[in-house]
Motif scaffolding. Structure first.
Motif, PDB file in Angstrom:
ATOM      1  N   LEU A  76      -2.137   3.924  13.976  1.00 39.40           N
ATOM      2  CA  LEU A  76      -2.761   4.216  12.689  1.00 39.40           C
ATOM      3  C   LEU A  76      -2.127   3.395  11.568  1.00 39.40           C
ATOM      4  N   ARG A  77      -0.831   3.123  11.669  1.00 40.45           N
ATOM      5  CA  ARG A  77      -0.193   2.261  10.664  1.00 40.45           C
ATOM      6  C   ARG A  77      -0.764   0.850  10.722  1.00 40.45           C
ATOM      7  N   ASN A  78      -1.016   0.372  11.940  1.00 45.86           N
ATOM      8  CA  ASN A  78      -1.632  -0.950  12.082  1.00 45.86           C
ATOM      9  C   ASN A  78      -3.023  -0.980  11.462  1.00 45.86           C
ATOM     10  N   TYR A  79      -3.767   0.106  11.615  1.00 42.29           N
ATOM     11  CA  TYR A  79      -5.090   0.150  11.005  1.00 42.29           C
ATOM     12  C   TYR A  79      -5.000   0.184   9.478  1.00 42.29           C
ATOM     13  N   GLU A  80      -3.979   0.874   8.965  1.00 46.14           N
ATOM     14  CA  GLU A  80      -3.809   0.904   7.514  1.00 46.14           C
ATOM     15  C   GLU A  80      -3.526  -0.495   6.973  1.00 46.14           C
ATOM     16  N   GLU A  81      -2.740  -1.277   7.698  1.00 42.87           N
ATOM     17  CA  GLU A  81      -2.504  -2.660   7.280  1.00 42.87           C
ATOM     18  C   GLU A  81      -3.794  -3.479   7.319  1.00 42.87           C
ATOM     19  N   ALA A  82      -4.603  -3.268   8.365  1.00 43.47           N
ATOM     20  CA  ALA A  82      -5.882  -3.968   8.440  1.00 43.47           C
ATOM     21  C   ALA A  82      -6.825  -3.520   7.341  1.00 43.47           C
ATOM     22  N   ASN A  83      -6.736  -2.248   6.974  1.00 38.27           N
ATOM     23  CA  ASN A  83      -7.595  -1.717   5.919  1.00 38.27           C
ATOM     24  C   ASN A  83      -7.269  -2.366   4.579  1.00 38.27           C
ATOM     25  N   VAL A  84      -5.974  -2.596   4.335  1.00 34.43           N
ATOM     26  CA  VAL A  84      -5.570  -3.263   3.099  1.00 34.43           C
ATOM     27  C   VAL A  84      -6.131  -4.680   3.049  1.00 34.43           C
ATOM     28  N   ALA A  85      -6.206  -5.328   4.197  1.00 35.66           N
ATOM     29  CA  ALA A  85      -6.738  -6.694   4.255  1.00 35.66           C
ATOM     30  C   ALA A  85      -8.255  -6.744   4.157  1.00 35.66           C
TER      31      ALA A  85
END
Length: 411
Positions: A76-85
């Motif tokens: 989920l942290r990886n998805y949050e980083e992708a969401n920021v991008a």
């Protein structure tokens, strides 16, 4: 507030401008506390309920697919980083192609800042600092010039209606002839210094902002599939440049009538921001009127020797029949010069009224600015205005200074 000669009445050494500033700060703090209490009561229960639901779904998902909670949290942290991008589960438009970048810089210079697109590179972040510094300043200047022209147009329309109403009320003699030249001259003199009320301007701007918001909400409801109230909420958040970013328009990859919708989105946001900005500045004048009234209620009558006559406070709303009795004569300017010198020698901050009087600025000329602009006449630059660069004020308040009826008193 306090007597200019240094008496201890009113608020003592605290002058009126500082007293108004402190009272406004106190009112804002109380307003923030009340707003925090209301939003906490409305939103906190839903936040706790959402946390409980998420914890249940998290446990059920980890048990169903036999995943450890730590591995799931890392994913989920990886998805949050992708969401920021700018990566979303649903298909969205590219964030950094030319049209996406143009939408981004528009939110930057307008200070809306939705937050759905942010620079990720060091070069982009550094460029944004300098780009936003110039762009935001230029946009604020554009908003101020828009405000000046809106008030000019509104003043022209209201003055035309006022003149038409005044002419209809004119009483004709029995022989049916026109009114005499003396009466006509008196009529023109009475209309020369007329200015629209801030409440009329506020009503017109409020109606314009509501009309733009309702039309834009109808477009967003059809194009984005939002509820109409949610669309109204988005319009206020966007037009007021709050820009939470929870709802952002024109983000899907494809729309029906895509070119027309994105052009309408741009025009509605531009028009709405200008209208709301103008409305906010006019409302600030009304808030200042309320603060003046509160200060007047709190001000104690002066009982010091030689101060029996109560002086008219600056920036206070004065009835028209009392305002007309004021005579900005040379004698008054001379008195103000002596008072201003005493204030400056005592180290007290000079007020705008003393500053204008010290430079021999004619208040009568300043009061005719709105009438000249409404008649399409160019502004006359006098020697006093050239020597005094701040005689008209600075920023949006300076634009409205002496152009509305409630701001035409001595400042």
């Amino acid at each position: 507030m306090a007597c200019r000669s240094g008496c201890c009445c009113g608020f003592g050494p605290l002058n009126e401008d500082n007293a108004r500033f402190l009272m406004l700060a106190l009112v804002i703090v109380l307003y923030l506390l009340c707003g925090a209490a209301v939003f906490s009561a409305l939103e906190h229960p839903k936040e706790e309920l959402a946390k409980e639901r998420w914890a249940q779904r998290f446990d059920q998902f980890s048990q169903k697919y036999n995943l450890s909670k730590q591995e799931l949290k890392n994913f989920l942290r990886n998805y949050e980083e992708a969401n920021v991008a700018g990566i979303r589960v649903d298909n969205t438009r590219p964030r950094w192609d030319f049209t996406g970048a143009f939408y981004f810089v528009g939110t930057v210079v307008s200070t809306i800042g939705f937050g759905m697109t942010t620079p990720a590179t060091t070069g982009g972040k550094m460029f944004l600092i300098f780009y936003g510094l110039i762009g935001c300043a230029a946009t604020i200047l554009f908003f101020n010039l828009f405000l000046e022209r809106v008030i000019t147009v509104i003043a022209f329309i209201l003055k035309f209606c006022h003149e038409h109403q005044y002419q209809r009320k004119a009483v004709l003699p029995e022989n049916g002839r026109r009114i005499s030249e003396d009466h006509g001259d008196r009529q023109r003199d009475s209309l020369a210094g007329w200015k629209p009320s801030v409440y009329c301007v506020m009503t017109i701007l409020g109606a314009a902002a509501i009309l733009v918001s309702c039309c834009a909400s109808a477009m967003y409801s059809m194009a984005e599939g939002w509820d109409y109230l949610d669309s109204l909420y988005f319009c206020f958040v966007a037009f007021s440049t709050i820009g939470f970013g929870d709802m952002v328009s024109s983000q899907r990859e494809f729309y029906e009538g895509q070119v027309a919708y994105r052009l309408g989105n741009f025009l509605f946001i531009l028009t709405g921001v200008c209208c709301i900005y103008s409305l906010f500045n006019v409302i600030s004048i009304v808030i200042k009127q309320v603060l003046n009234w509160l200060l007047q209620q709190l001000e104690a009558p002066c009982l010091c020797p030689g101060q029996g006559r109560h002086q008219t406070r600056r920036n206070v709303v004065v009835p028209g029949h009392l305002r007309a009795r004021r005579d900005p004569s040379i004698d008054t300017d001379a008195v103000n010069d002596s008072e201003g010198d005493g204030r400056r020698m005592s180290g007290e901050m000079i007020s705008m009224r003393d500053f204008l009087a010290a430079n021999k600025v004619s208040l009568a000329i300043m009061q005719k600015q709105l009438s000249e602009m409404a008649n399409g006449l160019p502004r006359q630059s006098t020697s006093s205005s050239r020597h005094n660069g701040f005689s008209g004020g600075v920023g949006a308040l300076g634009i409205m200074n002496n152009r509305l009826a409630e701001t035409s008193v001595d400042r």
